[in-house]
Motif scaffolding. Structure first.
Motif, mmCIF file in Angstrom:
data_model
loop_
_atom_site.group_PDB
_atom_site.id
_atom_site.type_symbol
_atom_site.label_atom_id
_atom_site.label_comp_id
_atom_site.label_asym_id
_atom_site.label_seq_id
_atom_site.Cartn_x
_atom_site.Cartn_y
_atom_site.Cartn_z
ATOM 1 N N LYS A 41 -89.658 56.427 -15.203
ATOM 2 C CA LYS A 41 -90.914 56.596 -14.936
ATOM 3 C C LYS A 41 -91.948 55.540 -14.777
ATOM 4 C CE LYS A 41 -94.681 59.500 -16.607
ATOM 5 N NZ LYS A 41 -95.247 60.323 -17.766
ATOM 6 N N GLU A 42 -91.641 54.597 -15.836
ATOM 7 C CA GLU A 42 -92.475 53.333 -15.888
ATOM 8 C C GLU A 42 -92.383 52.178 -14.634
ATOM 9 O OE1 GLU A 42 -91.298 54.867 -19.675
ATOM 10 O OE2 GLU A 42 -90.092 54.264 -18.071
ATOM 11 N N LEU A 43 -91.239 52.761 -13.895
ATOM 12 C CA LEU A 43 -91.152 51.856 -12.601
ATOM 13 C C LEU A 43 -91.381 52.844 -11.457
ATOM 14 C CD1 LEU A 43 -87.917 49.698 -13.451
ATOM 15 C CD2 LEU A 43 -90.599 48.821 -13.766
ATOM 16 N N LYS A 76 -97.518 44.253 -13.028
ATOM 17 C CA LYS A 76 -97.923 45.351 -14.064
ATOM 18 C C LYS A 76 -96.892 45.712 -14.724
ATOM 19 C CE LYS A 76 -100.633 48.651 -12.565
ATOM 20 N NZ LYS A 76 -101.122 49.700 -11.955
ATOM 21 N N ARG A 77 -95.597 45.737 -14.401
ATOM 22 C CA ARG A 77 -94.446 46.107 -14.990
ATOM 23 C C ARG A 77 -93.234 45.272 -15.416
ATOM 24 N NH1 ARG A 77 -96.844 49.381 -11.329
ATOM 25 N NH2 ARG A 77 -96.570 51.909 -11.693
ATOM 26 N N LEU A 78 -93.897 44.182 -16.185
ATOM 27 C CA LEU A 78 -92.853 42.964 -16.590
ATOM 28 C C LEU A 78 -91.947 43.416 -17.710
ATOM 29 C CD1 LEU A 78 -95.132 39.726 -16.306
ATOM 30 C CD2 LEU A 78 -93.256 40.595 -14.682
ATOM 31 N N ARG A 79 -92.419 44.266 -18.588
ATOM 32 C CA ARG A 79 -91.769 44.721 -19.819
ATOM 33 C C ARG A 79 -90.540 45.856 -19.170
ATOM 34 N NH1 ARG A 79 -94.484 46.096 -25.532
ATOM 35 N NH2 ARG A 79 -94.789 43.903 -25.244
ATOM 36 N N PHE A 84 -84.891 47.150 -17.762
ATOM 37 C CA PHE A 84 -84.404 47.588 -16.485
ATOM 38 C C PHE A 84 -83.034 46.559 -16.100
ATOM 39 C CE2 PHE A 84 -83.155 48.531 -11.954
ATOM 40 C CZ PHE A 84 -83.070 49.830 -12.028
ATOM 41 N N ILE A 85 -83.683 45.257 -16.124
ATOM 42 C CA ILE A 85 -82.704 44.258 -15.709
ATOM 43 C C ILE A 85 -81.536 43.822 -16.364
ATOM 44 C CG2 ILE A 85 -82.653 41.726 -15.191
ATOM 45 C CD1 ILE A 85 -85.435 42.060 -14.016
ATOM 46 N N ARG A 86 -81.815 44.034 -17.772
ATOM 47 C CA ARG A 86 -80.896 43.654 -18.874
ATOM 48 C C ARG A 86 -79.777 44.902 -18.721
ATOM 49 N NH1 ARG A 86 -82.953 44.411 -23.561
ATOM 50 N NH2 ARG A 86 -85.231 44.700 -23.400
#
Length: 262
Positions: A41-43, A76-79, A84-86
């Motif tokens: 949802k955050e992305l 806006k979505r670095l965290r 997600f990337i990890r």
């Protein structure tokens, strides 16, 4: 009678669409399909697409380039991006993952820009009120049209020849006395589709119906396809004249009954 503001919004959005460098984008992003996972949802980019490109209420009609939009979304979505990337791309380069997200969001944006153009065109040309929101979109409803009958949802449907089992829409399952229209569009020209019908040995009607749809669309110089006034007027007349509609109205019926032959 549509408001002057609605006409200005349509013209501003069409100006934005006309100046998209679609050929460069397609060459860059078409082969890239590295970020295909379900996004948390955050992305979800839908709220941002609505924030920056759906401005029906008289806001300043400035629409950011895709590059600017993506940069705003990313910052806006670095965290959540890091999480997600990890999870999915451990060991991959930053540039590799970012390009994958660019391609993913570009494909989403093109689809959403198409449905926004329908909405802007509707507001500029039709009398029946229309509303659109990310909340409706998340439920499978691209826009909601207010009629004297049941609430009418629309789904913008791109041309496909795949066999599709039409299951009951998840929004319809929770509603009674609700109408859902499939609103078709195609990237092919009427001439291309008529030739396809001539070559077809069976099911000639399908490309002929798509050709009928294509007559009510306009292809911009950069290849982007938009809706003509005749298209939305035809659907509005269909809704006003049909008093017993309910459930899902498939695109084939819209093509046959709402879009007049050229």
């Amino acid at each position: 009678m549509a408001s002057t503001q609605a006409q200005k919004a349509l013209e501003a959005f069409e100006h934005f669409l006309r100046h998209l460098d679609l050929y460069t984008y397609q060459e860059k992003y078409r082969p890239i399909k590295t970020v295909e996972q379900d996004l948390p949802k955050e992305l979800n980019p839908l709220p941002d697409l609505y924030e920056h490109y759906w401005k029906p209420g008289g806001e300043a009609f400035h629409f950011p380039s895709f590059e600017d939009f993506f940069n705003l979304w990313w910052e806006k979505r670095l965290r959540p991006l890091d999480e997600f990337i990890r999870k999915y791309f451990w060991g991959c380069s930053y540039e590799f993952v970012r390009l994958g997200f660019e391609a993913r969001l570009y494909r989403t944006a093109v689809s959403i820009w198409t449905q926004f153009h329908f909405c802007y065109r509707w507001n500029a040309s039709c009398e029946l009120p229309l509303v659109a929101s990310p909340e409706l979109d998340a439920q499978g409803i691209d826009a909601l049209i207010q009629t004297s009958g049941p609430p009418t949802g629309i789904q913008i449907k791109k041309e496909t020849y795949r066999s599709e089992a039409r299951g009951e829409n998840r929004f319809l399952r929770r509603q009674s006395n609700f109408l859902l229209l499939e609103v078709p569009y195609t990237l092919q020209t009427p001439e291309e589709l008529n030739r396809k019908a001539e070559r077809a040995k069976t099911r000639k009607e399908t490309p002929l119906l798509w050709a009928k749809v294509a007559h009510h669309l306009e292809r911009l110089d950069n290849g982007f396809v938009i809706f003509r006034e005749s298209y939305v007027k035809g659907i509005e007349a269909f809704l006003k004249s049909a008093s017993t509609l309910s459930g899902l109205i498939p695109w084939e019926r819209i093509a046959r009954e709402a879009l007049t032959a050229p």
